[in-house]
Design a protein around this motif. Structure first.
Motif, short mmCIF file in Angstrom:
data_model
loop_
_atom_site.label_atom_id
_atom_site.label_comp_id
_atom_site.label_asym_id
_atom_site.label_seq_id
_atom_site.Cartn_x
_atom_site.Cartn_y
_atom_site.Cartn_z
N HIS A 58 -6.90 36.87 -12.97
CA HIS A 58 -6.39 37.93 -13.83
C HIS A 58 -6.52 37.46 -15.27
CE1 HIS A 58 -4.94 40.44 -10.58
NE2 HIS A 58 -4.57 39.33 -9.99
N PRO A 59 -6.89 38.34 -16.17
CA PRO A 59 -7.16 37.93 -17.55
C PRO A 59 -5.91 37.44 -18.27
CG PRO A 59 -7.20 40.31 -17.36
CD PRO A 59 -7.07 39.77 -15.97
N ASP B 174 -17.49 38.31 -8.62
CA ASP B 174 -16.83 37.01 -8.47
C ASP B 174 -15.31 37.08 -8.52
OD1 ASP B 174 -16.80 37.65 -11.18
OD2 ASP B 174 -17.11 35.59 -11.84
N ASP B 175 -14.74 38.27 -8.49
CA ASP B 175 -13.28 38.40 -8.42
C ASP B 175 -12.77 37.82 -7.11
OD1 ASP B 175 -12.75 39.60 -10.83
OD2 ASP B 175 -12.44 41.61 -10.02
N THR C 90 -14.86 35.08 -2.85
CA THR C 90 -15.19 36.04 -3.88
C THR C 90 -15.46 37.39 -3.21
OG1 THR C 90 -17.58 35.68 -3.84
CG2 THR C 90 -16.27 34.26 -5.32
N PHE C 91 -15.43 38.42 -4.01
CA PHE C 91 -15.71 39.76 -3.51
C PHE C 91 -17.08 39.81 -2.83
CE2 PHE C 91 -16.52 44.40 -4.80
CZ PHE C 91 -15.83 44.90 -3.71
N ALA C 92 -18.08 39.22 -3.47
CA ALA C 92 -19.44 39.22 -2.92
C ALA C 92 -19.50 38.44 -1.60
CB ALA C 92 -20.43 38.65 -3.92
N GLN D 158 -9.42 43.36 0.24
CA GLN D 158 -8.50 43.58 -0.87
C GLN D 158 -8.97 42.72 -2.02
OE1 GLN D 158 -4.44 42.96 0.28
NE2 GLN D 158 -4.44 44.69 1.65
N LYS D 159 -9.29 43.38 -3.12
CA LYS D 159 -9.84 42.71 -4.29
C LYS D 159 -8.73 42.53 -5.32
CE LYS D 159 -13.72 43.48 -7.46
NZ LYS D 159 -13.05 43.86 -8.69
#
Length: 92
Positions: free
Chosen positions: A4-5, A21-22, A46-48, A68-69
């Motif tokens: 998270h930023p 890459d999240d 990662t999401f990918a 779940q991302k």
């Protein structure tokens, strides 16, 4: 993987496109969600990576899972299949 930023100067908080890459987790459909939902993930990456994993499962099993991302967004199998063929989907 991205996290998270940070709120410090809000740098890089609004990137365009799909954030492959999240952080993400794979869940069985109907796992109940709730307060301990994060602990119910059967796989993390990662999401990918998780999209790639779901697509390697036998076709009869793929619909039993969702991803779940980061940001609490859920992707069901139809979306996962579409994303696996996206022009920007990263190579393994």
């Amino acid at each position: 993987m991205t996290d998270h930023p940070s709120t410090y100067r809000a740098a890089d908080t609004n990137r365009e496109g799909i954030q492959w890459d999240d952080r993400a987790s794979l869940h069985l459909n109907g796992d109940g969600g709730g307060v301990l939902d994060g602990a119910k993930g059967v796989r993390r990456g990662t999401f990918a990576e998780l999209i790639r994993f779901v697509m390697t499962l036998p076709e009869s099993e793929r619909g039993q899972y969702h991803i779940q991302k980061a940001g609490d967004r859920e992707y069901q199998y139809a979306e996962i299949a579409d994303l696996s063929t996206h022009e920007d989907f990263p190579a393994a």
